[in-house]
Design a protein around this motif. Structure first.
Motif, PDB file in Angstrom:
ATOM      1  N   ILE A 151       7.100   9.175  -6.617  1.00 17.42           N
ATOM      2  CA  ILE A 151       8.413   8.825  -6.101  1.00 17.42           C
ATOM      3  C   ILE A 151       8.617   7.313  -6.258  1.00 17.42           C
ATOM      4  O   ILE A 151       7.926   6.526  -5.608  1.00 17.42           O
ATOM      5  CB  ILE A 151       8.553   9.207  -4.616  1.00 17.42           C
ATOM      6  N   PRO A 152       9.537   6.882  -7.097  1.00 14.05           N
ATOM      7  CA  PRO A 152       9.822   5.445  -7.206  1.00 14.05           C
ATOM      8  C   PRO A 152      10.496   4.947  -5.933  1.00 14.05           C
ATOM      9  O   PRO A 152      11.331   5.647  -5.340  1.00 14.05           O
ATOM     10  CB  PRO A 152      10.776   5.359  -8.399  1.00 14.05           C
ATOM     11  N   VAL A 153      10.111   3.768  -5.485  1.00 11.09           N
ATOM     12  CA  VAL A 153      10.671   3.242  -4.235  1.00 11.09           C
ATOM     13  C   VAL A 153      11.214   1.837  -4.441  1.00 11.09           C
ATOM     14  O   VAL A 153      10.767   1.096  -5.313  1.00 11.09           O
ATOM     15  CB  VAL A 153       9.633   3.229  -3.096  1.00 11.09           C
TER      16      VAL A 153
ATOM     17  N   VAL B 293       0.848  -1.202   0.000  1.00  8.46           N
ATOM     18  CA  VAL B 293       0.000   0.000   0.000  1.00  8.46           C
ATOM     19  C   VAL B 293       0.880   1.246   0.000  1.00  8.46           C
ATOM     20  O   VAL B 293       0.658   2.193  -0.764  1.00  8.46           O
ATOM     21  CB  VAL B 293      -0.954   0.003   1.213  1.00  8.46           C
ATOM     22  N   TYR B 294       1.901   1.243   0.848  1.00  9.01           N
ATOM     23  CA  TYR B 294       2.813   2.382   0.893  1.00  9.01           C
ATOM     24  C   TYR B 294       3.526   2.597  -0.443  1.00  9.01           C
ATOM     25  O   TYR B 294       3.662   3.729  -0.921  1.00  9.01           O
ATOM     26  CB  TYR B 294       3.872   2.170   1.982  1.00  9.01           C
ATOM     27  N   ALA B 295       4.005   1.517  -1.023  1.00  9.06           N
ATOM     28  CA  ALA B 295       4.728   1.623  -2.290  1.00  9.06           C
ATOM     29  C   ALA B 295       3.820   2.168  -3.386  1.00  9.06           C
ATOM     30  O   ALA B 295       4.217   3.045  -4.170  1.00  9.06           O
ATOM     31  CB  ALA B 295       5.298   0.267  -2.689  1.00  9.06           C
ATOM     32  N   THR B 296       2.602   1.663  -3.435  1.00  8.51           N
ATOM     33  CA  THR B 296       1.642   2.146  -4.434  1.00  8.51           C
ATOM     34  C   THR B 296       1.355   3.625  -4.232  1.00  8.51           C
ATOM     35  O   THR B 296       1.320   4.414  -5.189  1.00  8.51           O
ATOM     36  CB  THR B 296       0.327   1.341  -4.345  1.00  8.51           C
ATOM     37  N   PHE B 297       1.154   4.027  -2.989  1.00  6.73           N
ATOM     38  CA  PHE B 297       0.874   5.431  -2.705  1.00  6.73           C
ATOM     39  C   PHE B 297       2.038   6.322  -3.132  1.00  6.73           C
ATOM     40  O   PHE B 297       1.838   7.347  -3.798  1.00  6.73           O
ATOM     41  CB  PHE B 297       0.589   5.623  -1.219  1.00  6.73           C
ATOM     42  N   CYS B 298       3.250   5.955  -2.748  1.00  2.98           N
ATOM     43  CA  CYS B 298       4.410   6.782  -3.087  1.00  2.98           C
ATOM     44  C   CYS B 298       4.585   6.909  -4.595  1.00  2.98           C
ATOM     45  O   CYS B 298       4.870   8.002  -5.112  1.00  2.98           O
ATOM     46  CB  CYS B 298       5.675   6.214  -2.451  1.00  2.98           C
ATOM     47  N   GLU B 299       4.415   5.817  -5.300  1.00  3.02           N
ATOM     48  CA  GLU B 299       4.653   5.857  -6.742  1.00  3.02           C
ATOM     49  C   GLU B 299       3.495   6.481  -7.505  1.00  3.02           C
ATOM     50  O   GLU B 299       3.703   7.291  -8.422  1.00  3.02           O
ATOM     51  CB  GLU B 299       4.954   4.452  -7.247  1.00  3.02           C
TER      52      GLU B 299
END
Length: 480
Positions: free
Chosen positions: A197-199, A186-192
């Motif tokens: 922001i790619p993570v 969920v965090y990765a999807t939100f950031c990207e």
């Protein structure tokens, strides 16, 4: 591109001259923060608060879609409660702030101002969960916490900061592990998707994992200067806290079992990530999906008949189309306004003057590239959403390109040093798994391990420190 243009905001230090000062100049000049009378504590001004509220609103919706409920825990933790989990208290002890008096009377027991809320949730779950029917409990809270940092910087590291902390308990290890990975994703999807922001997703080493966790997972982002920023973490606790706090439930066979637990969190540090990933020498560059305002309308020659009225009419049309927009009708010059809203990172600027009105058109200017597009009035509600989407995608691709261009591979510590002598970025290497080798690399290069990425590569057969067989690739980086 914006970086190649003449600087319009002289009060902002160029990032190539002093990146740290550039960052500080932006957060002050863009009216994001003010410093309080307590060292290391900041005031979020309306613009930063609006950005944080957009982050909250979006993430909160994502949490609720995955079945989570919001709760509110107390700000104080009795010392005896904090001491129940040894690894946890040891990890946070240096950063704890303590309340020793209530009014003029000394308290019988010190109270910790929460640095995190695991112990509070554990106490609550131990009281309220009785049966397998009560599980899982999927809780989250939005709050501030206090960690008495020695060195502070707005958004990145302050003594009080705002965040969300999710705390869940489950009947089985399998369910808890699924939750841990679900929330990391969920965090990765939100950031990207929202912050552009790619993570990098991966697992922390034992040395870097959260105090009291069995495993810690992280998303790591690269800032414009090549340094790493831990942007969110998700922890699998196993039943360690459950045993310390006697968190038991009766399973379907009427047998007592310990609960399995997770926690996960992101904070206002994400605002710092946005600044340092997308900002340029003129100030903020905000991704449209998270920006407080996606467009500002600026009337040109507003003293002339009909200009202000037309600008306000266009504003209403744009807002009705679902675009977050505002208008500047102040008596400042158009040039001042252009620089002001570029510095504040508004994704789009709409300019309209007498000649534009005569021709039934206006000018849209992108913040990221400063490209201008002439648009007919009747086409605005079609063109603006497309431009915003283009800006969102362009910011992500630019950040991804920066990460790819500053990610290196090394097979020895000397090679790591050679890379760092010329560049700052992520360095990938193999690792034997020995903590002594991890500490040696940090000692020799100044780079702590960032994570063991889920997407593994085989770079060599041996550890760059000890020469023993290595089966894990680790990403290292200088961190904020």
């Amino acid at each position: 591109m914006a970086d190649n243009k003449k600087k319009l905001v002289s009060e902002i230090t160029s990032m190539d001259v002093d990146f740290a000062q550039w960052y500080t100049d932006i957060v002050k000049k863009a009216e994001m923060i003010d410093y309080s009378s307590v060292k290391g504590c900041i005031i979020l001004r309306p613009y930063a608060q609006a950005l944080w509220e957009n982050i909250q609103k979006t993430l909160d919706g994502m949490f609720k879609e995955t079945g989570h409920e919001n709760v509110a825990m107390p700000i104080f933790i009795p010392e005896s409660l904090l001491l129940k989990e040894a690894d946890h208290v040891e990890g946070f002890a240096p950063e704890c702030a303590w309340v020793t008096h209530g009014g003029s009377e000394k308290l019988e027991e010190r109270l910790c101002v929460r640095p995190t809320s695991e112990t509070l949730f554990c106490e609550h779950y131990a009281k309220t969960v009785r049966s397998w029917r009560d599980l899982p409990k999927l809780y989250n809270q939005w709050c501030s916490v206090v960690r008495w940092e020695k060195t502070t910087r707005p958004f990145l590291r302050s003594r009080e900061f705002w965040w969300q902390e999710g705390h869940t308990v489950h009947a089985t290890e399998e369910e808890a592990r699924e939750e841990t990975m679900r929330m990391l994703n969920v965090y990765a999807t939100f950031c990207e998707d929202y912050l552009a922001i790619p993570v990098l997703k991966g697992q922390k080493t034992d040395k870097e994992r959260f105090a009291g966790a069995v495993e810690t997972y992280t998303i790591e982002a690269m800032m414009h200067d090549g340094k790493a920023l831990q942007s969110g973490t998700s922890h699998y606790f196993g039943d360690g806290f459950a045993r310390a706090f006697d968190m038991q439930y009766t399973d379907k066979n009427n047998t007592l079992q310990y609960m399995h637990q997770t926690s996960w969190g992101v904070s206002t540090r994400l605002i710092g990530a946005i600044i340092m990933t997308h900002g340029d020498n003129e100030g903020l560059v905000l991704p449209p999906r998270i920006a407080p305002f996606q467009l500002v309308v600026i009337p040109v020659a507003s003293h002339k008949p009909g200009v202000t009225e037309k600008a306000q009419e266009l504003l209403e049309t744009i807002k009705q189309a679902g675009i977050r927009a505002k208008i500047d009708l102040s008596d400042n010059s158009p040039g001042w306004k252009f620089a002001e809203y570029e510095m504040k990172g508004f994704p789009l600027r709409l300019e309209v003057g007498p000649r534009d009105i005569e021709n039934g058109q206006c000018v849209l200017v992108r913040r990221d590239t400063r490209e201008k597009t002439i648009v007919k009035f009747e086409d605005l509600t079609t063109v603006i959403p497309q431009l915003l989407e283009d800006i969102q995608n362009a910011l992500f691709q630019k950040a991804l390109k920066n990460r790819e261009e500053h990610t290196y591979s090394a097979t020895s510590v000397d090679e790591m040093k050679q890379i760092l002598s010329k560049n700052v970025g992520f360095i990938k290497s193999m690792w034997c798994g020995d903590r002594a080798c991890e500490e040696k690399i940090k000692e020799e290069t100044g780079m702590p391990s960032r994570c063991m990425p889920f997407e593994q590569e085989h770079l060599s057969d041996v550890c760059p420190v000890c020469g023993k067989p290595a089966h894990k690739m680790v990403v290292w980086g200088i961190a904020y």
